[in-house]
Design an enzyme around this catalytic site. Sequence first.
Site, PDB file in Angstrom:
ATOM      1  N   PHE A 149       0.808  -1.221   0.000  1.00  0.00           N
ATOM      2  CA  PHE A 149       0.000   0.000   0.000  1.00  0.00           C
ATOM      3  C   PHE A 149       0.839   1.268   0.000  1.00  0.00           C
ATOM      4  O   PHE A 149       0.379   2.327  -0.386  1.00  0.00           O
ATOM      5  CB  PHE A 149      -0.933   0.008   1.230  1.00  0.00           C
ATOM      6  CG  PHE A 149      -0.249   0.488   2.493  1.00  0.00           C
ATOM      7  CD1 PHE A 149      -0.142   1.852   2.760  1.00  0.00           C
ATOM      8  CD2 PHE A 149       0.314  -0.403   3.393  1.00  0.00           C
ATOM      9  CE1 PHE A 149       0.511   2.296   3.907  1.00  0.00           C
ATOM     10  CE2 PHE A 149       0.976   0.044   4.530  1.00  0.00           C
ATOM     11  CZ  PHE A 149       1.069   1.398   4.783  1.00  0.00           C
ATOM     12  N   LYS A 173      -1.303  -7.305  -9.084  1.00  0.00           N
ATOM     13  CA  LYS A 173      -2.245  -7.409  -7.962  1.00  0.00           C
ATOM     14  C   LYS A 173      -1.831  -6.342  -6.949  1.00  0.00           C
ATOM     15  O   LYS A 173      -0.986  -6.564  -6.097  1.00  0.00           O
ATOM     16  CB  LYS A 173      -2.147  -8.816  -7.357  1.00  0.00           C
ATOM     17  CG  LYS A 173      -3.371  -9.340  -6.671  1.00  0.00           C
ATOM     18  CD  LYS A 173      -3.878  -8.515  -5.525  1.00  0.00           C
ATOM     19  CE  LYS A 173      -3.078  -8.621  -4.247  1.00  0.00           C
ATOM     20  NZ  LYS A 173      -3.455  -7.580  -3.233  1.00  0.00           N
ATOM     21  N   GLU A 176      -4.914  -3.762  -1.683  1.00  0.00           N
ATOM     22  CA  GLU A 176      -6.358  -3.493  -1.618  1.00  0.00           C
ATOM     23  C   GLU A 176      -6.670  -2.201  -0.863  1.00  0.00           C
ATOM     24  O   GLU A 176      -7.801  -1.747  -0.844  1.00  0.00           O
ATOM     25  CB  GLU A 176      -7.124  -4.687  -1.036  1.00  0.00           C
ATOM     26  CG  GLU A 176      -6.688  -5.183   0.336  1.00  0.00           C
ATOM     27  CD  GLU A 176      -5.541  -6.185   0.281  1.00  0.00           C
ATOM     28  OE1 GLU A 176      -4.530  -5.912  -0.380  1.00  0.00           O
ATOM     29  OE2 GLU A 176      -5.649  -7.242   0.936  1.00  0.00           O
ATOM     30  N   SER A 226       5.292  -6.914   3.420  1.00  0.00           N
ATOM     31  CA  SER A 226       5.889  -7.222   4.723  1.00  0.00           C
ATOM     32  C   SER A 226       6.653  -8.553   4.663  1.00  0.00           C
ATOM     33  O   SER A 226       6.387  -9.399   3.809  1.00  0.00           O
ATOM     34  CB  SER A 226       4.778  -7.287   5.775  1.00  0.00           C
ATOM     35  OG  SER A 226       3.833  -8.251   5.385  1.00  0.00           O
ATOM     36  N   CYS A 281       9.567   1.866   3.481  1.00  0.00           N
ATOM     37  CA  CYS A 281      10.494   0.776   3.804  1.00  0.00           C
ATOM     38  C   CYS A 281      11.907   1.310   3.952  1.00  0.00           C
ATOM     39  O   CYS A 281      12.778   0.626   4.469  1.00  0.00           O
ATOM     40  CB  CYS A 281      10.453  -0.298   2.740  1.00  0.00           C
ATOM     41  SG  CYS A 281      11.095   0.283   1.183  1.00  0.00           S
ATOM     42  N   GLU A 384       9.246  -3.926  13.063  1.00  0.00           N
ATOM     43  CA  GLU A 384       9.016  -2.799  12.151  1.00  0.00           C
ATOM     44  C   GLU A 384       7.711  -2.129  12.575  1.00  0.00           C
ATOM     45  O   GLU A 384       6.644  -2.743  12.509  1.00  0.00           O
ATOM     46  CB  GLU A 384       8.898  -3.303  10.707  1.00  0.00           C
ATOM     47  CG  GLU A 384       8.670  -2.174   9.722  1.00  0.00           C
ATOM     48  CD  GLU A 384       8.463  -2.671   8.295  1.00  0.00           C
ATOM     49  OE1 GLU A 384       7.730  -3.659   8.095  1.00  0.00           O
ATOM     50  OE2 GLU A 384       9.021  -2.048   7.375  1.00  0.00           O
TER      51      GLU A 384
END
Length: 499
Positions: A149, A173, A176, A226, A281, A384
């Site tokens: 995301f 993909k 969402e 992740s 990240c 994290e």
Amino acid sequence: MKEIHHWIDGNEYKGTSGRFSDVFNPATGEIQAKLSLATKAELDHAVERAAVAQVKWGATNPQRRARVMMEFVRLINRDMDKLAEVLSSEHGKTLPDAKGDVQRGLEVIEFCIGAPHLLKGEFTDSAGPGIDMYSMRQPLGVVAGITPFNFPAMIPLWKLGPALAAGNAMILKPSERDPSVPLMLAALLQEAGLPAGVLQVVNGDKDSVDAILDNPVIQAVGFVGSTPIAQYIYERAAATGKRAQCFGGAKNHMIIMPDADMDQAADALVGAGYGAAGERCMAISVAVPVGDKTADALIERLIPRIEKLKVGPYTAGDDVDYGPVVTAAAKANILRLVQSGIDQGAELVVDGRDFNLQGYENGFFVGPHLFDRVTPDMDIYKTEIFGPVLSTVRAGSYEEAIGLAMSHEYGNGTAIYTRDGDTARDFASRINIGMVGINVPIPVPLAYHTFGGWKKSGFGDLNQHGPDAFRFYTRTKTVTARWPSGIKEGGEFNFRAME
Ligand code: NAD
């Protein structure tokens, strides 16, 4: 309620699963759309159509494919404001940051215009008498990209640019949480001249990901997200013979040496720690000052800078430093970890827990937090957090500082602030982390280098973008060819070394 569906064969494709997930406006907490989640049958249909479209696309000469990328660059620039606005509304990041998200993806598309050069292959003239040897880079066929995301433009562009320029078809993909920008990019690619079916955007959750992993036509999977999911996808993809590169989470350390310019280091830490609400990240989440004097000087400079940060919705103007986090669940997780830091004995020197924004009480805003005296056994150090929380671990020496970064399970990015070239050089050479900044807090490589972490931040082979991406999305075929005049003399039955 607005519904968001898929992009298949060059058109919006209405999903039939009846399963939807919520797309929020993170600034207000409202649900702004329902996202249709694909069934396995829908995913398989998209793959089947992509496989048909890929045959012609893969046979299109690389220069023509590059021209589609060239036009795509123009169209993204044309629609930059629109893309950034939609991106901010679903992700929550500020508009300038959303433009940066699009821009860093766009740069990879610019790099992909060089595909003809990158795909040229290798040739050895006269490898033996009358024998030539050449290696070709051929597309894999249908490949998949599964994206997170936090960069809904950049990472889809990092995946689809090299994959398509190399002649593959792609099933994308996206996350969402913020699916609209990838769909807009697919429409722009179509406008740029990409044939229908070559890029299919299939929205979904774990079911769609598993359908990708189970589909035998899909040859490769490029994942970013992740670490637990990266590892899961890598292992399952590899088990079924797919090529996989799966990039995971991070805990990026910045080491501040006593000789560093403390104001510069503090400015860098604030930008790298709190920008995009820490949902990067490559965010710096651990500051490691060397020596107590350095730590005190740093904390003294950090506190006023952090307290000045302006947190707000992207609509409040370009001077907002960061926006909300992506979901209520993300916010709850961050606050839970902050509480664990307090419980485990860290010193919370800037407390953002009571942050509240009038008119946006239901938004997913999290105030900035700064911890001092964090130790490696604490959850806030090991995990994290992916939020606006910076932890300070005081190190007694340079060796202790570098040892911390090297012992952490993640190895995405790191930075050192120093005025000493010898220390910086030693750090860059020894550190077991993929991307290193020397007096640069977020060392994201440019498009023509490659991006990738080590240890639990990356599974599989080769990095993202740069020349590695073209290696990942092609396979090498090597041809040994002889056009002898002497074949009429009869066949050869021995396996012989080249003379
Ligand atoms: P995520 O792992 O939750 O989701 C990533 C993708 O995996 C999404 O498309 C999602 O639909 C899918 N997914 C989620 N759960 C799944 C499951 N159980 N099975 C199969 N698929 C599943 O990650 P996120 O929250 O969207 O993104 C944030 C994470 O991504 C952070 O850990 C961040 O560090 C990481 N990240 C890494 C890089 C990098 O290059 N290393 C870059 C950006 C983000």
